[in-house]
Design a protein around this motif. Sequence first.
Motif, mmCIF file in Angstrom:
data_model
loop_
_atom_site.group_PDB
_atom_site.id
_atom_site.type_symbol
_atom_site.label_atom_id
_atom_site.label_comp_id
_atom_site.label_asym_id
_atom_site.label_seq_id
_atom_site.Cartn_x
_atom_site.Cartn_y
_atom_site.Cartn_z
ATOM 1 N N VAL A 188 -3.012 0.255 -4.279
ATOM 2 C CA VAL A 188 -2.737 -0.946 -3.776
ATOM 3 C C VAL A 188 -1.873 -1.920 -4.934
ATOM 4 C CG1 VAL A 188 -3.653 -2.880 -2.713
ATOM 5 C CG2 VAL A 188 -4.677 -0.692 -2.360
ATOM 6 N N GLN A 189 -0.886 -2.460 -4.667
ATOM 7 C CA GLN A 189 -0.116 -3.455 -5.685
ATOM 8 C C GLN A 189 -0.058 -4.725 -4.951
ATOM 9 O OE1 GLN A 189 2.981 -0.298 -5.639
ATOM 10 N NE2 GLN A 189 3.228 -1.154 -7.854
ATOM 11 N N ALA A 190 -0.310 -5.899 -5.751
ATOM 12 C CA ALA A 190 -0.332 -7.290 -5.262
ATOM 13 C C ALA A 190 0.834 -8.092 -6.167
ATOM 14 C CB ALA A 190 -1.613 -7.978 -5.163
ATOM 15 N N THR B 120 -5.857 -6.867 5.727
ATOM 16 C CA THR B 120 -6.504 -5.200 6.054
ATOM 17 C C THR B 120 -5.297 -4.254 5.691
ATOM 18 O OG1 THR B 120 -8.582 -6.027 7.133
ATOM 19 C CG2 THR B 120 -7.894 -3.549 7.215
ATOM 20 N N MET B 121 -5.259 -3.452 4.822
ATOM 21 C CA MET B 121 -4.451 -2.433 4.629
ATOM 22 C C MET B 121 -5.009 -1.108 5.439
ATOM 23 S SD MET B 121 -2.230 -4.555 3.197
ATOM 24 C CE MET B 121 -0.835 -3.207 2.814
ATOM 25 N N GLU B 122 -4.022 -0.415 6.044
ATOM 26 C CA GLU B 122 -4.555 0.774 6.548
ATOM 27 C C GLU B 122 -4.285 1.861 5.929
ATOM 28 O OE1 GLU B 122 -6.089 0.893 9.584
ATOM 29 O OE2 GLU B 122 -5.793 -1.348 9.798
ATOM 30 N N GLY B 123 -5.160 2.303 4.924
ATOM 31 C CA GLY B 123 -5.009 3.385 4.042
ATOM 32 C C GLY B 123 -5.253 4.698 4.768
ATOM 33 N N THR B 124 -5.426 5.737 3.908
ATOM 34 C CA THR B 124 -5.338 7.262 4.306
ATOM 35 C C THR B 124 -6.664 7.551 4.792
ATOM 36 O OG1 THR B 124 -3.549 7.991 2.809
ATOM 37 C CG2 THR B 124 -5.249 9.758 3.893
ATOM 38 N N PRO B 125 -7.470 7.588 5.976
ATOM 39 C CA PRO B 125 -8.754 7.911 6.331
ATOM 40 C C PRO B 125 -9.099 9.003 5.695
ATOM 41 C CG PRO B 125 -7.209 8.185 8.450
ATOM 42 C CD PRO B 125 -6.426 7.776 7.267
ATOM 43 N N ARG B 126 -10.476 9.158 5.545
ATOM 44 C CA ARG B 126 -11.036 10.457 5.059
ATOM 45 C C ARG B 126 -11.343 11.564 6.216
ATOM 46 N NH1 ARG B 126 -15.432 7.044 2.118
ATOM 47 N NH2 ARG B 126 -14.314 6.586 -0.015
ATOM 48 N N THR B 127 -11.277 12.591 5.757
ATOM 49 C CA THR B 127 -11.175 13.539 6.845
ATOM 50 C C THR B 127 -12.876 14.015 6.786
ATOM 51 O OG1 THR B 127 -10.797 15.570 4.954
ATOM 52 C CG2 THR B 127 -8.914 14.798 6.645
ATOM 53 N N LEU C 226 0.826 -1.269 0.037
ATOM 54 C CA LEU C 226 -0.154 0.036 -0.154
ATOM 55 C C LEU C 226 0.940 1.367 0.125
ATOM 56 C CD1 LEU C 226 -2.717 1.446 0.597
ATOM 57 C CD2 LEU C 226 -2.347 1.254 2.848
ATOM 58 N N THR C 227 0.547 2.092 -0.786
ATOM 59 C CA THR C 227 1.365 3.437 -0.788
ATOM 60 C C THR C 227 0.214 4.559 -0.596
ATOM 61 O OG1 THR C 227 2.801 2.711 -2.429
ATOM 62 C CG2 THR C 227 2.753 5.164 -2.176
ATOM 63 N N ARG C 228 0.530 5.155 0.439
ATOM 64 C CA ARG C 228 -0.698 6.062 0.891
ATOM 65 C C ARG C 228 -0.506 7.423 0.161
ATOM 66 N NH1 ARG C 228 1.548 3.812 5.537
ATOM 67 N NH2 ARG C 228 0.054 2.280 6.560
ATOM 68 N N ALA C 229 -1.385 8.221 0.283
ATOM 69 C CA ALA C 229 -1.399 9.642 -0.321
ATOM 70 C C ALA C 229 -0.348 10.339 -0.028
ATOM 71 C CB ALA C 229 -2.599 10.218 0.120
ATOM 72 N N ASP C 230 0.178 10.287 1.209
ATOM 73 C CA ASP C 230 1.578 11.114 1.593
ATOM 74 C C ASP C 230 2.727 10.322 1.359
ATOM 75 O OD1 ASP C 230 1.818 8.795 3.399
ATOM 76 O OD2 ASP C 230 1.473 9.866 5.183
ATOM 77 N N GLY C 231 2.743 9.250 0.671
ATOM 78 C CA GLY C 231 4.110 8.541 0.182
ATOM 79 C C GLY C 231 4.525 7.559 1.010
ATOM 80 N N SER C 232 3.811 7.399 2.304
ATOM 81 C CA SER C 232 4.459 6.248 2.987
ATOM 82 C C SER C 232 3.961 4.847 2.429
ATOM 83 C CB SER C 232 3.866 6.409 4.488
ATOM 84 O OG SER C 232 2.453 6.422 4.547
ATOM 85 N N ILE C 233 4.745 3.827 2.757
ATOM 86 C CA ILE C 233 4.505 2.486 2.182
ATOM 87 C C ILE C 233 4.345 1.548 3.208
ATOM 88 C CG2 ILE C 233 5.440 0.633 0.677
ATOM 89 C CD1 ILE C 233 6.952 3.055 -0.754
#
Length: 154
Positions: free
Chosen positions: A134-136, A116-123, A95-102
């Motif tokens: 998401v890559q697999a 379950t991948m922990e993506g960027t939550p909605r504000t 998972l690559t989040r919107a902020d660039g963290s992986i």
Amino acid sequence: MKASTILVLIALVCSAVVLAGCTSSQTASSAGSSASPTAASSSASPTLTTSTTDVMPSNMAVTISVGQKNDQGKIQVTFNGGSGQFNVNGATVTLTRADGSIETKSLGFDAGDQVTMEGTPRTPGDLRGATDRVQASISMNNGQTYNIVDVLRS
């Protein structure tokens, strides 16, 4: 070859090099400049894009499905199995989040296994949310690795 033909070819090559800008030199920025070149780039989020995925041979094919991202940013990834399920050595989800963290997790390779991948939550008030990638990939017992999923979720 005639000398005039050679001269014309040399002139064409030199013209192409000049037009391409290969001979230009870089100059140092002026000493009086006070702008920081990294100020704008440090606050900007990376733009996430997908790339092409690999096509597995039909006798070794397996599938992985990626669910939609919920309001908390959680993304469910499921190994669905397939005709090549018994040839799988491992499955990895990145998972690559919107902020660039992986974040990378292993996915079980029995049909129905999930992670379950922990993506960027909605504000609050943001109907769409930030986009995560998401890559697999699947590693087979013959040593081949196939990138079979590459999707964006917002």
